[in-house]
Design a protein around this motif. Sequence first.
Motif, PDB file in Angstrom:
ATOM      1  N   GLY A 161      41.601  64.056  12.752  1.00 15.82           N
ATOM      2  CA  GLY A 161      42.435  65.291  13.148  1.00 15.82           C
ATOM      3  C   GLY A 161      42.882  66.384  12.176  1.00 15.82           C
ATOM      4  N   CYS A 162      42.540  66.024  10.906  1.00 15.07           N
ATOM      5  CA  CYS A 162      43.164  67.041   9.859  1.00 15.07           C
ATOM      6  C   CYS A 162      41.957  67.827   9.495  1.00 15.07           C
ATOM      7  CB  CYS A 162      43.470  66.279   8.889  1.00 15.07           C
ATOM      8  SG  CYS A 162      45.177  65.342   9.328  1.00 15.07           S
ATOM      9  N   ALA A 163      42.159  68.644   8.553  1.00 13.45           N
ATOM     10  CA  ALA A 163      41.513  69.916   8.337  1.00 13.45           C
ATOM     11  C   ALA A 163      41.269  70.166   6.764  1.00 13.45           C
ATOM     12  CB  ALA A 163      42.222  71.196   8.887  1.00 13.45           C
ATOM     13  N   TRP A 164      39.994  70.965   6.834  1.00 13.23           N
ATOM     14  CA  TRP A 164      39.567  71.224   5.162  1.00 13.23           C
ATOM     15  C   TRP A 164      40.180  72.776   5.092  1.00 13.23           C
ATOM     16  CZ3 TRP A 164      35.696  68.768   8.297  1.00 13.23           C
ATOM     17  CH2 TRP A 164      35.322  67.578   7.605  1.00 13.23           C
ATOM     18  N   MET A 165      40.446  73.009   3.837  1.00 15.26           N
ATOM     19  CA  MET A 165      40.487  74.636   3.779  1.00 15.26           C
ATOM     20  C   MET A 165      40.077  74.710   2.538  1.00 15.26           C
ATOM     21  SD  MET A 165      44.195  76.506   2.398  1.00 15.26           S
ATOM     22  CE  MET A 165      43.891  75.872   0.832  1.00 15.26           C
ATOM     23  N   ALA A 166      39.126  75.945   2.450  1.00 11.23           N
ATOM     24  CA  ALA A 166      38.284  76.278   1.218  1.00 11.23           C
ATOM     25  C   ALA A 166      38.841  77.818   1.204  1.00 11.23           C
ATOM     26  CB  ALA A 166      36.800  76.369   1.542  1.00 11.23           C
ATOM     27  N   MET A 167      39.339  78.109  -0.201  1.00 15.37           N
ATOM     28  CA  MET A 167      39.282  79.491  -0.657  1.00 15.37           C
ATOM     29  C   MET A 167      38.092  80.108  -1.216  1.00 15.37           C
ATOM     30  SD  MET A 167      41.806  81.083  -3.736  1.00 15.37           S
ATOM     31  CE  MET A 167      43.363  81.163  -3.088  1.00 15.37           C
ATOM     32  N   CYS A 201      39.946  84.831   0.942  1.00 13.43           N
ATOM     33  CA  CYS A 201      40.204  84.439   2.380  1.00 13.43           C
ATOM     34  C   CYS A 201      40.094  82.990   2.395  1.00 13.43           C
ATOM     35  CB  CYS A 201      38.830  84.968   3.282  1.00 13.43           C
ATOM     36  SG  CYS A 201      37.403  84.130   2.957  1.00 13.43           S
ATOM     37  N   LEU A 202      40.694  82.176   3.368  1.00 12.83           N
ATOM     38  CA  LEU A 202      40.604  80.780   3.705  1.00 12.83           C
ATOM     39  C   LEU A 202      39.894  80.406   4.719  1.00 12.83           C
ATOM     40  CD1 LEU A 202      44.444  80.143   3.148  1.00 12.83           C
ATOM     41  CD2 LEU A 202      42.586  79.993   1.410  1.00 12.83           C
ATOM     42  N   VAL A 203      39.099  79.791   4.647  1.00  9.36           N
ATOM     43  CA  VAL A 203      38.021  79.120   5.756  1.00  9.36           C
ATOM     44  C   VAL A 203      38.697  77.716   6.115  1.00  9.36           C
ATOM     45  CG1 VAL A 203      35.956  78.562   6.431  1.00  9.36           C
ATOM     46  CG2 VAL A 203      36.110  80.223   4.872  1.00  9.36           C
ATOM     47  N   TRP A 204      39.288  77.842   7.306  1.00 10.28           N
ATOM     48  CA  TRP A 204      39.684  76.462   7.767  1.00 10.28           C
ATOM     49  C   TRP A 204      38.643  75.838   8.727  1.00 10.28           C
ATOM     50  CZ3 TRP A 204      44.634  74.415   6.624  1.00 10.28           C
ATOM     51  CH2 TRP A 204      45.531  75.279   5.906  1.00 10.28           C
ATOM     52  N   MET A 205      38.615  74.189   8.547  1.00 11.75           N
ATOM     53  CA  MET A 205      37.461  73.596   9.198  1.00 11.75           C
ATOM     54  C   MET A 205      37.985  72.419   9.817  1.00 11.75           C
ATOM     55  SD  MET A 205      34.383  74.447   6.512  1.00 11.75           S
ATOM     56  CE  MET A 205      35.590  74.068   5.003  1.00 11.75           C
ATOM     57  N   GLN A 206      37.482  71.824  10.802  1.00  9.63           N
ATOM     58  CA  GLN A 206      37.833  70.438  11.474  1.00  9.63           C
ATOM     59  C   GLN A 206      36.405  70.088  12.042  1.00  9.63           C
ATOM     60  OE1 GLN A 206      40.793  71.151  14.348  1.00  9.63           O
ATOM     61  NE2 GLN A 206      42.377  69.975  13.021  1.00  9.63           N
TER      62      GLN A 206
END
Length: 216
Positions: A161-167, A201-206
């Motif tokens: 249920g949580c997320a990745w965050m890539a700069m 930018c930040l790329v948010w993924m689940q």
Amino acid sequence: MPAADIERICAQLGLMPRAAQTAALVRYLELLQRWNATYNLTAVRDPEAMLTQHLADCLAVIPPLQRRQGRAACSTSAAAAGCRGGDRGVAAGWDVTCVDAVAKKAAFVRQVAGALALPNLHAVHTRVEGLKAPPFDVVTSRAFASLADFVALTRRHLALGCAWMAMKGRVPEDEIAALPADIDVFHVEPLHVPGLDAQRCLVWMQGRWPGREVSR
């Protein structure tokens, strides 16, 4: 490094550090300069450039992480690729584990944690695929790998249920298109870094699983 410069950056980012946190960030930069002179942790050597390219660049992700914390139940522990997660442990007070395959960088984070009395900041010297730890609430990276490789290498480290965050720099359209079918990019967030003349930018993924609603 004058505390006023750090306070100015924090104000531009909407952060309000306590005096003790500002002092700790000053000390963090002093340690980085000292270690870099001996161990060559980074090619950035000018103190003003370090302020922008290291400190401001990392502090800029704190407000987006804080906003996500307000929308999700799982945002208390983080894994960060590389030694740049250290200033998040200083400024935000989260439980942060920095993972680095380079021994001297992991040692630097441990020195920061000890010198600044930060029990919430941890360093592990290993490749991320070899990390042995409970799943994290968010896994972050900066200049680490393609999005597909980042997800593949860290998938087992992310809590359900949580997320990745890539700069990233520019929006990585090709990398987004190359992600596995079971990974959703639910937000691409422009990022302003005070003093930095470059795109971020930040790329948010689940990941997908039955019954999941994508957090936005």
